[in-house]
Scaffold this active site. Structure first.
Site, PDB file in Angstrom:
ATOM      1  N   LYS A 175       0.808  -1.095   0.193  1.00  0.00           N
ATOM      2  CA  LYS A 175      -0.156  -0.007   0.120  1.00  0.00           C
ATOM      3  C   LYS A 175       0.780   1.392   0.032  1.00  0.00           C
ATOM      4  CE  LYS A 175      -1.563   3.020   1.839  1.00  0.00           C
ATOM      5  NZ  LYS A 175      -1.710   4.556   1.604  1.00  0.00           N
ATOM      6  N   GLU A 249       9.615   1.560  10.789  1.00  0.00           N
ATOM      7  CA  GLU A 249      10.718   2.351  10.580  1.00  0.00           C
ATOM      8  C   GLU A 249      10.061   3.887  10.628  1.00  0.00           C
ATOM      9  OE1 GLU A 249      13.724   1.768   9.942  1.00  0.00           O
ATOM     10  OE2 GLU A 249      13.809  -0.443   9.569  1.00  0.00           O
ATOM     11  N   CYS A 283      14.039  10.608   6.611  1.00  0.00           N
ATOM     12  CA  CYS A 283      13.986  10.558   7.722  1.00  0.00           C
ATOM     13  C   CYS A 283      15.237  10.486   8.525  1.00  0.00           C
ATOM     14  CB  CYS A 283      13.292   9.165   8.097  1.00  0.00           C
ATOM     15  SG  CYS A 283      14.214   7.823   6.933  1.00  0.00           S
ATOM     16  N   GLU A 385      10.721  16.721  14.342  1.00  0.00           N
ATOM     17  CA  GLU A 385      10.985  16.371  13.150  1.00  0.00           C
ATOM     18  C   GLU A 385      10.427  17.690  12.019  1.00  0.00           C
ATOM     19  OE1 GLU A 385       9.233  12.986  11.222  1.00  0.00           O
ATOM     20  OE2 GLU A 385      11.209  12.620  10.368  1.00  0.00           O
TER      21      GLU A 385
HETATM   22  P1  NAP Z   1       2.669   8.716   7.521  1.00  0.00           P
HETATM   23  O1  NAP Z   1       1.642   9.854   7.242  1.00  0.00           O
HETATM   24  O2  NAP Z   1       2.895   7.965   8.774  1.00  0.00           O
HETATM   25  O3  NAP Z   1       2.297   7.955   6.204  1.00  0.00           O
HETATM   26  C1  NAP Z   1       3.032   6.634   5.742  1.00  0.00           C
HETATM   27  C2  NAP Z   1       2.215   5.420   5.058  1.00  0.00           C
HETATM   28  O4  NAP Z   1       1.143   5.173   6.093  1.00  0.00           O
HETATM   29  C3  NAP Z   1       1.298   6.153   3.973  1.00  0.00           C
HETATM   30  O5  NAP Z   1       1.135   5.085   3.078  1.00  0.00           O
HETATM   31  C4  NAP Z   1      -0.150   6.421   4.719  1.00  0.00           C
HETATM   32  O6  NAP Z   1      -1.048   6.434   3.785  1.00  0.00           O
HETATM   33  C5  NAP Z   1      -0.324   5.300   5.690  1.00  0.00           C
HETATM   34  N1  NAP Z   1      -1.086   5.278   6.467  1.00  0.00           N
HETATM   35  C6  NAP Z   1      -1.470   6.630   6.997  1.00  0.00           C
HETATM   36  N2  NAP Z   1      -2.524   6.251   8.185  1.00  0.00           N
HETATM   37  C7  NAP Z   1      -2.492   5.072   8.304  1.00  0.00           C
HETATM   38  C8  NAP Z   1      -2.983   4.074   9.326  1.00  0.00           C
HETATM   39  N3  NAP Z   1      -4.043   4.580  10.011  1.00  0.00           N
HETATM   40  N4  NAP Z   1      -3.167   2.856   8.852  1.00  0.00           N
HETATM   41  C9  NAP Z   1      -2.148   2.284   8.173  1.00  0.00           C
HETATM   42  N5  NAP Z   1      -1.641   3.224   7.275  1.00  0.00           N
HETATM   43  C10 NAP Z   1      -1.630   4.134   7.354  1.00  0.00           C
HETATM   44  O7  NAP Z   1       4.010   9.114   6.906  1.00  0.00           O
HETATM   45  P2  NAP Z   1       4.381  10.315   5.582  1.00  0.00           P
HETATM   46  O8  NAP Z   1       3.879  11.690   5.960  1.00  0.00           O
HETATM   47  O9  NAP Z   1       3.775   9.557   4.312  1.00  0.00           O
HETATM   48  O10 NAP Z   1       5.732  10.128   5.508  1.00  0.00           O
HETATM   49  C11 NAP Z   1       6.807  11.055   6.413  1.00  0.00           C
HETATM   50  C12 NAP Z   1       7.311  10.075   7.688  1.00  0.00           C
HETATM   51  O11 NAP Z   1       7.942   9.116   7.317  1.00  0.00           O
HETATM   52  C13 NAP Z   1       8.336  10.872   8.411  1.00  0.00           C
HETATM   53  O12 NAP Z   1       8.017  10.787  10.004  1.00  0.00           O
HETATM   54  C14 NAP Z   1       9.651  10.288   8.185  1.00  0.00           C
HETATM   55  O13 NAP Z   1      10.587  10.416   9.025  1.00  0.00           O
HETATM   56  C15 NAP Z   1       8.976   8.974   8.062  1.00  0.00           C
HETATM   57  N6  NAP Z   1      10.179   8.201   7.372  1.00  0.00           N
HETATM   58  C16 NAP Z   1      10.780   6.949   7.962  1.00  0.00           C
HETATM   59  C17 NAP Z   1      11.810   6.187   7.545  1.00  0.00           C
HETATM   60  C18 NAP Z   1      12.638   5.465   8.083  1.00  0.00           C
HETATM   61  O14 NAP Z   1      13.281   4.451   7.593  1.00  0.00           O
HETATM   62  N7  NAP Z   1      12.696   5.316   9.600  1.00  0.00           N
HETATM   63  C19 NAP Z   1      12.034   6.533   6.014  1.00  0.00           C
HETATM   64  C20 NAP Z   1      11.089   7.491   5.366  1.00  0.00           C
HETATM   65  C21 NAP Z   1      10.294   8.205   6.128  1.00  0.00           C
HETATM   66  P3  NAP Z   1      -1.495   7.908   2.997  1.00  0.00           P
HETATM   67  O15 NAP Z   1      -0.492   8.913   3.127  1.00  0.00           O
HETATM   68  O16 NAP Z   1      -1.559   7.405   1.416  1.00  0.00           O
HETATM   69  O17 NAP Z   1      -2.893   8.305   3.578  1.00  0.00           O
END
Ligand code: NAP
Ligand code: MG
Length: 487
Positions: A175, A249, A283, A385
């Site tokens: 997804k 992650e 991240c 962050e």
């Molecule tokens: P996010 O809002 O947490 O979304 C990540 C994924 O989860 C998206 O596919 C999102 O779908 C989905 N999602 C949202 N709500 C959900 C739920 N209730 N149940 C299941 N899935 C759900 O993160 P983002 O804004 O896309 O990305 C930024 C974040 O990712 C930052 O905090 C960054 O640090 C972190 N990140 C971490 C790493 C690592 O390796 N540690 C690497 C890259 C990024 P939709 O967006 O389609 O709604």
């Protein structure tokens, strides 16, 4: 390639037109709609999970060498289509085309890396208290994986999960983020081309709250591999309705420490790269910098100059720009909020602080790489962050203070040090409470070493052999033997 992917879901080896609503995908550099994807319905989620379950029966029993060949073929196909796939990524994510192509080629490398690991899933024979017994510890694939990924690295963050899962013998339902779904669908195309059997890889587009959450709650998904924010990671951990394996992650708030012994030019170069690459939407981006007071002024001045030299561009028209548009309004608004907060609390603007000028930037989510000095831990830029092109700088007086400030965060993903003195390097690298410490370089994650966070940055590892272990169960087979009958 994009036209073939519009409104399609990849379920059980076929490209189905989604039966639910459609979601528009925008180019963040122009705000033009590049196409629509389908929001998978609960029925389609069930179909994809059922397909993955069925495929698991045969995929998990294939010889490792066969799975290895399939992953090598996938890597070759992806590399061959790198230009087309990079274009899709830039159109939906905003990063410059050359950088997008680099990411696609790294995805191909991940395929080859895990193709090689697939044939090295070893076990152990463990001694018992008596000699008539052998304990075999073998590794078996976990089952059906639900992979949920963010938009900042639309190819690699799928790839690490996909490749490790397939090498281990798992099947997967992916997804991707709503902002960057076409890259995921393009990867599915490549798995089809590589001859990976139907149902082994499935891609469902749609929102996280609906499709992602449905995978998390699905009783027939054995593991969730998630990359994204700590907030959603916690929500996932809390909302599993059955026991599942989880790899999370999550977010970071990564510090850089520059000591008085550092090569300042190298430190500036590293700081610029890791603060602003991908518009800071990483991240492991450097969010905050602590510099030894005697060299702080020189460092800040050079960092500001280097940030000002970065070329911001539309990623399609300027493939070699240093940075492109941000992926959406959300991270841009957060960046501006953190900047306003820092300036209101006494921070000094050194570089950036505004959108680039000109018609080319008038509609997209553009911003100049921004440096603020004289920061304190009362500011969001130092404690939250940002996930944008903003870095805060603060001076320190001794190494203890630097460590305390660097560790003063709920996160523990990556940290960075620039120092030439070996004693300082040892002191700092052993005290930084992070899963990754990069010293005199800013590439904290490489393909063959484990990569993962501590504290609120998550659980589990990607990359390396450790990344594949996340998709394997141990099984202990304890066998007692009799002496062969005489004669
Ligand atoms: P996010 O809002 O947490 O979304 C990540 C994924 O989860 C998206 O596919 C999102 O779908 C989905 N999602 C949202 N709500 C959900 C739920 N209730 N149940 C299941 N899935 C759900 O993160 P983002 O804004 O896309 O990305 C930024 C974040 O990712 C930052 O905090 C960054 O640090 C972190 N990140 C971490 C790493 C690592 O390796 N540690 C690497 C890259 C990024 P939709 O967006 O389609 O709604
Ligand atoms: Mg989000």
């Amino acid at each position: 390639m994009l036209q073939d992917l519009v409104e399609r879901l990849f379920i059980d080896g076929s490209w189905r037109r989604g039966e639910g609503a459609h979601i528009a995908v925008e180019n963040p550099a122009t705000r033009e709609v590049i196409g629509h994807v389908a929001a998978a319905t609960p029925r389609e989620v069930d179909q994809a999970v059922a397909a993955a379950r069925k495929a698991f029966k045969t995929w998990s029993r294939r010889a490792p060498l066969e799975r290895s060949r399939a992953l090598h073929a996938l890597g070759d196909n992806i590399a061959a289509e790198a230009d087309a796939m990079a274009r899709i990524m830039t159109l939906e994510q905003g990063k410059p085309l050359n950088e997008a192509k680099g990411e696609i080629l790294k995805l191909a490398e991940a395929c080859h890396f895990y193709a090689e690991e697939a044939v090295r899933i070893h076990g152990e024979i463990v001694p018992n208290t008596t000699t008539d017994i052998d304990s075999l510890v073998v590794r078996e694939p976990i089952g059906v994986v639900g992979a949920i990924t963010p938009w900042n690295y639309p190819a690699e963050l799928i790839g690490w999960k996909l490749c490790a899962a397939l090498a281990a013998g798992c099947t997967i339902v992916i997804k991707p983020a709503e902002l960057t779904p076409f890259t995921a669908l393009a990867i599915a195309k490549m798995t089809e081309k590589a001859g990976i059997p139907a149902g082994v890889v499935n891609v469902l587009t749609g929102s996280g709250a609906e499709v992602g959450q449905a995978l998390v709650e699905h009783p027939d998904v054995d593991k969730i591999a998630f990359t994204g924010s700590s907030r959603v990671g916690l929500q996932i951990q809390r909302s599993c309705t059955t026991i599942k394996r989880l790899s999370l992650e999550l977010g970071g708030n990564c510090p850089l420490i520059v000591t008085a012994s550092a090569d300042l030019d190298a430190a500036v170069k590293g700081a610029v790269r890791r603060s602003f690459r991908n518009m800071g939407q990483i991240c492991i981006a450097i969010n905050r910098i602590y510099v030894a007071r005697p060299v702080a002024e020189t460092f800040v001045c050079r960092l500001g100059e280097a940030a000002d030299r970065l070329v911001v561009g539309n990623g399609i028209d300027t493939p070699d720009a240093d940075v492109g548009a941000m992926a959406s309004a959300e991270p841009l608004n957060k960046t501006m909020d953190h900047l306003a907060d820092a300036l209101a609390r006494g921070g000094k603007l050194i570089a950036g602080g505004r959108a680039p000028e000109g018609e080319a930037f008038s509609r997209g989510h553009f911003f100049r790489p921004t440096v603020v000095s004289d920061c304190t831990h009362a500011m969001k830029v130092m404690t939250e962050e940002t996930f944008g092109p903003l870095v805060g700088v603060m001076a320190f007086d001794n190494l203890d203070e630097a460590v305390e400030l660097a560790n003063d965060t709920p996160y523990g993903l990556a940290s960075y040090v620039y120092a030439k003195d070996a004693d300082e390097i040892r002191y700092l690298s052993s005290r930084l409470d992070y899963g990754n410490v990069a010293v005199n370089n800013v590439d904290a994650g490489i393909m063959n070493a484990p990569y993962g966070g501590r504290k609120q940055s998550g659980v589990g590892y990607e990359h390396g052999r450790e990344g594949m272990l996340e998709y394997l169960n141990f099984k202990h087979i304890r066998i007692r033997y009799d002496e062969p009958k005489a004669g």
